[in-house]
Design a protein around this motif. Structure first.
Motif, mmCIF file in Angstrom:
data_model
loop_
_atom_site.group_PDB
_atom_site.id
_atom_site.type_symbol
_atom_site.label_atom_id
_atom_site.label_comp_id
_atom_site.label_asym_id
_atom_site.label_seq_id
_atom_site.Cartn_x
_atom_site.Cartn_y
_atom_site.Cartn_z
ATOM 1 N N GLY A 1 0.819 -1.153 0.098
ATOM 2 C CA GLY A 1 -0.090 0.218 -0.003
ATOM 3 C C GLY A 1 0.995 1.216 0.057
ATOM 4 N N LEU B 1 -0.114 4.250 -2.188
ATOM 5 C CA LEU B 1 -1.282 5.091 -1.736
ATOM 6 C C LEU B 1 -1.119 5.858 -0.290
ATOM 7 N N GLU C 1 -7.815 2.932 4.700
ATOM 8 C CA GLU C 1 -8.483 3.212 3.532
ATOM 9 C C GLU C 1 -7.699 2.409 2.450
ATOM 10 N N PHE C 2 -6.394 2.288 2.597
ATOM 11 C CA PHE C 2 -5.570 1.479 1.535
ATOM 12 C C PHE C 2 -5.563 0.020 1.940
ATOM 13 N N GLY D 1 -7.774 -2.376 2.131
ATOM 14 C CA GLY D 1 -8.548 -3.402 1.326
ATOM 15 C C GLY D 1 -7.945 -3.379 -0.122
ATOM 16 N N GLU D 2 -7.489 -2.398 -0.735
ATOM 17 C CA GLU D 2 -6.831 -2.380 -2.056
ATOM 18 C C GLU D 2 -5.587 -3.061 -2.082
ATOM 19 N N ARG E 1 -6.492 -6.582 -1.947
ATOM 20 C CA ARG E 1 -7.035 -7.205 -3.056
ATOM 21 C C ARG E 1 -5.726 -7.837 -4.127
ATOM 22 N N TRP E 2 -5.052 -6.956 -4.132
ATOM 23 C CA TRP E 2 -3.777 -7.023 -5.202
ATOM 24 C C TRP E 2 -2.859 -8.178 -4.704
ATOM 25 N N THR F 1 -1.490 -1.596 -6.915
ATOM 26 C CA THR F 1 -2.122 -0.956 -5.946
ATOM 27 C C THR F 1 -2.204 0.689 -6.183
ATOM 28 N N ASN G 1 -2.589 1.893 -8.834
ATOM 29 C CA ASN G 1 -3.654 1.995 -9.909
ATOM 30 C C ASN G 1 -2.984 3.022 -10.856
#
Length: 354
Positions: free
Chosen positions: A130, A133, A142-143, A145-146, A149-150, A182, A184
């Motif tokens: 993360g 982010l 906030e970061f 979960g993202e 996910r990756w 992450t 993006n």
């Protein structure tokens, strides 16, 4: 499908030394790397580089040590400043960016995966994933979960609380890829990202990249010195030597039509049957042949067709793409394609000694 140009490199030069602008005059007049060093004490890093990198494709830049490939990729996000030239991202000249624009480019539009992983040892796997982010001011809640996910997508589900030293080299590089994903960012820079890995792990990472790329369609600029890796990954291949582009184009085209003795020597030991695709050697036609032994896909490699034919060079196959015939493959043409181009192919050797 035609893709838009995402990154355009125009007339890019990099010269290392005390008076690069003076040395640039000599390079533009035709002086090469060796002579520039011997006569003027400057190192030619890049010379008149012109490359268009298309959105959603993997562009591989390859060459031997000292060819300028890592120097080139570091110009894209201005980790290195050029002596002359332009880097256009979505039509904007990165060379005109101030500090704020440059930070935004590096944090949000371009991510980077390094050969040596570049993970923070005192941060957990989750925190490393993360990081892109976090530096934008986004809190962990906030970061998380993202990032998870990756991590899941690259095969590291459940490893978020571990630390880099607890992971193998291949797993650490997966964290590096998760961190880039992450963020993006639309553009991923990968500088010898798999070179430090063992061969089997390296193959797994190549397969992972291709799997993710089929789904995500990132713009990937991948640096390597390995030709097999280049041919496996590249949509567009750029080959450098002594800071210059020797040849660039679709990898299959370069393999079948090398334009320089350097390229001929480079590809001489390649297993052509494993690398070449049916689409590169077939005759394009929608007409069904009178007799054919079966159907093959346009993207099959020649090795699989040889296995299917059991070595019978008298056979012919329909070539299919998404259920439609796009060509015909005669086994005699396949066999001819397996004969490597010789450096004594004579025009090329003559060119080299002229």
């Amino acid at each position: 499908m035609t893709r838009d140009v995402k990154v355009s490199i125009r007339e890019l030069y990099k010269i290392f030394g005390g008076a690069p602008q003076d040395a640039l005059t000599h390079v533009r007049a035709g002086m090469g790397k060796t002579e520039l060093l011997e006569r003027h004490g400057h190192v030619l890093g890049l010379s008149d580089i012109n490359v268009d990198i298309r959105a959603g494709e993997v562009t591989v830049i390859m060459g031997l040590s000292g060819s300028g490939k890592s120097t080139l990729i570091r110009h894209l996000n201005r980790l290195i400043e050029p002596t002359a030239g332009q880097i256009l991202v979505d039509g904007e000249d990165v060379m005109t960016y101030g500090e704020a624009q440059l930070r935004q480019l590096r944090r949000e539009r371009m991510s980077m995966v390094f050969q040596k992983f570049a993970l923070l040892p005192h941060r957990s796997v989750l925190e490393n994933a993360g990081m892109a982010l976090a530096v934008r001011g986004i809190c962990r809640e906030e970061f998380e979960g993202e990032a998870n996910r990756w991590l899941d997508r690259v095969g590291l589900s459940g490893y978020g609380s571990q630390y880099p030293h607890q992971l193998s080299g291949g797993m650490q590089q997966r964290v590096g890829i998760a961190r880039a994903l992450t963020s993006n960012s639309e553009i991923m820079l990968m500088d010898e990202a798999f070179s430090a890995l063992d061969p089997l792990i390296r193959t797994d990472m190549q397969d992972l990249l291709l799997e993710l790329q089929r789904e995500l369609q990132k713009t990937v600029i991948f640096i390597t010195h390995d030709l097999d890796e280049s041919l496996k990954l590249a949509d567009h291949l750029v080959i450098l030597k002594d800071g210059r582009v020797v040849q660039q184009g679709e990898p299959q085209e370069i393999l079948l039509h090398p334009n320089d003795p350097y390229i001929v020597d480079f590809i001489s030991d390649i297993n052509r049957a494993r690398v070449l695709r049916v689409r590169s050697v077939m005759k394009k036609t929608s007409a069904t042949p009178g007799e054919y032994a079966g159907e093959v896909d346009h993207d099959d490699n020649l090795e699989s067709v040889i296995a299917c034919s059991q070595g019978d060079i008298g056979l012919c196959y329909r070539v299919m793409c998404e259920g439609q015939q796009v060509g015909v493959l005669d086994m005699k043409d396949l066999v001819r394609a397996l004969v490597p181009t010789r450096a004594a192919d004579d025009g090329l050797r003559a060119k080299a000694t002229a």
